[in-house]
Design a protein around this motif. Sequence first.
Motif, PDB file in Angstrom:
ATOM      1  N   SER A 150       0.841  -1.193   0.000  1.00 37.50           N
ATOM      2  CA  SER A 150       0.000   0.000   0.000  1.00 37.50           C
ATOM      3  C   SER A 150       0.878   1.245   0.000  1.00 37.50           C
ATOM      4  O   SER A 150       1.631   1.494   0.940  1.00 37.50           O
ATOM      5  N   THR A 163      -0.175   4.274   0.263  1.00 38.22           N
ATOM      6  CA  THR A 163      -0.642   5.268   1.236  1.00 38.22           C
ATOM      7  C   THR A 163      -0.059   4.991   2.630  1.00 38.22           C
ATOM      8  O   THR A 163       0.085   5.910   3.430  1.00 38.22           O
ATOM      9  N   THR A 208      -2.757   1.683  -4.693  1.00 43.82           N
ATOM     10  CA  THR A 208      -3.325   2.945  -4.204  1.00 43.82           C
ATOM     11  C   THR A 208      -4.668   2.727  -3.513  1.00 43.82           C
ATOM     12  O   THR A 208      -5.096   3.561  -2.720  1.00 43.82           O
ATOM     13  N   ASP A 209      -5.342   1.634  -3.817  1.00 46.83           N
ATOM     14  CA  ASP A 209      -6.643   1.321  -3.228  1.00 46.83           C
ATOM     15  C   ASP A 209      -6.593  -0.129  -2.763  1.00 46.83           C
ATOM     16  O   ASP A 209      -6.873  -1.055  -3.528  1.00 46.83           O
ATOM     17  N   SER A 233      -7.480   4.701   1.453  1.00 45.81           N
ATOM     18  CA  SER A 233      -7.564   4.750  -0.008  1.00 45.81           C
ATOM     19  C   SER A 233      -6.979   6.068  -0.508  1.00 45.81           C
ATOM     20  O   SER A 233      -6.825   7.030   0.246  1.00 45.81           O
ATOM     21  N   ASP A 277      -8.494   8.107  -2.443  1.00 45.67           N
ATOM     22  CA  ASP A 277      -9.549   9.112  -2.325  1.00 45.67           C
ATOM     23  C   ASP A 277      -9.578   9.702  -0.919  1.00 45.67           C
ATOM     24  O   ASP A 277      -9.819  10.901  -0.747  1.00 45.67           O
ATOM     25  N   HIS A 279      -2.057  12.104  -8.715  1.00 44.82           N
ATOM     26  CA  HIS A 279      -2.494  10.711  -8.789  1.00 44.82           C
ATOM     27  C   HIS A 279      -2.434  10.266 -10.247  1.00 44.82           C
ATOM     28  O   HIS A 279      -3.341  10.526 -11.023  1.00 44.82           O
ATOM     29  N   ARG A 309      -4.298   4.490 -10.750  1.00 42.55           N
ATOM     30  CA  ARG A 309      -4.760   3.685  -9.620  1.00 42.55           C
ATOM     31  C   ARG A 309      -4.168   2.282  -9.685  1.00 42.55           C
ATOM     32  O   ARG A 309      -3.892   1.761 -10.766  1.00 42.55           O
ATOM     33  N   PHE A 337      -4.986  -1.576  -7.960  1.00 43.68           N
ATOM     34  CA  PHE A 337      -5.929  -2.363  -7.174  1.00 43.68           C
ATOM     35  C   PHE A 337      -5.338  -3.715  -6.828  1.00 43.68           C
ATOM     36  O   PHE A 337      -4.488  -4.248  -7.542  1.00 43.68           O
ATOM     37  N   SER A 339     -14.766   0.550  -4.351  1.00 48.01           N
ATOM     38  CA  SER A 339     -14.306   1.465  -3.305  1.00 48.01           C
ATOM     39  C   SER A 339     -15.332   2.587  -3.175  1.00 48.01           C
ATOM     40  O   SER A 339     -15.697   3.208  -4.164  1.00 48.01           O
ATOM     41  N   ASP A 385     -15.633   4.736   4.758  1.00 44.82           N
ATOM     42  CA  ASP A 385     -15.316   4.146   3.468  1.00 44.82           C
ATOM     43  C   ASP A 385     -15.360   2.627   3.530  1.00 44.82           C
ATOM     44  O   ASP A 385     -15.430   2.023   4.595  1.00 44.82           O
ATOM     45  N   LEU A 442     -13.692  -0.768   1.071  1.00 39.62           N
ATOM     46  CA  LEU A 442     -12.995  -1.305  -0.088  1.00 39.62           C
ATOM     47  C   LEU A 442     -13.239  -2.803  -0.084  1.00 39.62           C
ATOM     48  O   LEU A 442     -13.008  -3.468   0.933  1.00 39.62           O
TER      49      LEU A 442
END
Length: 325
Positions: free
Chosen positions: A105, A107, A132-133, A139, A141, A163, A166, A168, A264, A280, A282
């Motif tokens: 990840s 983030t 990124t997600d 996430s 976002d 960004h 993305r 996944f 997401s 949120d 995911l």
Amino acid sequence: MNNQTFTEINGAFAEGGGQMFRMSIALSAILDQNLKIHSIRKNRTKDGLKELHVFCLNAILNLFQYNNTSDYEIGTKEVILKHLSGQKIKNKNENIIVKPNKLASVTLLMQAIAPCLVFKNINNSFTFHGGTDMKFSPSMDFVTSILCPVLRYHANIFFEVNHVKRGFYPKGKGKFILKNKTHEPLKKNIIMTDMGNPLQMDVKALVAWLPAENGLDVDEIQAHTTRLKHNMSKYYGNHSIPLNTLIENNMMGNSIKYKPHFLSILVSISTSTDCKISSDVLMDIPPDSKDFETHFMSQIQKCTLKLYNTLSCGACVDEHLADQL
């Protein structure tokens, strides 16, 4: 600082997870303190450093000057960081690339890097590759829509986030660029004691698709989102606030019909005191799923109910933002 003095951290304390390691190495760099952290991730099924933590550590070592000769690998359970006297920033103003494996990840990597950029006044840009997600991490976002705006208003901390792509689970392969653009003096304290009144609700829904026959088309997804407004009203009917809905369809392939693979959702409230409170989810959706509508609407309802409970108790931050701050 006495260059022979070390701050010792027991990595098994409390949760005994990876965040303690990430924040320890960041604070060591910010405060110019030697660090010894042992029993890393002791309370996890597989303790020691994972690849994500190795890349966090290497990013810090590429940024600051340490008197380190050890090469830390996956599974390492103790890390020692010793600063050089008169520590300086290495590779100043260069773009530093952090590229772990596809499942890491990015983030969470940012958790260790971002504080160093701000509190050491570093203008290097960091290019992060990876997921990124991803599950069990903020996430993208959340970072761009919640964390960065709150930091900018309440702390005068400004990050420029580009960004690019993305990524996944399980493929990853995302990319974003982070640069510190903080110019104004930092606020000494982050004070958030008054939630204020809700002004606006935002819903961001991201669907990553895989080609499949007899899938759902974009018009159907938009119809689900329209129904969302009606479902929201039973939670927020007492507040006459606008609702903005944004759907992003991350398409793969050239087929006209697609079937969802990853979902997401970020539901957030902006308030009169510049608070941003969110919830949120995911989740993976099996490629052979026949009932995407049920998945989509059930997760929307889960998000809104969780957000409603946070607002009802008067909190100025949600559980994720409290963790990040």
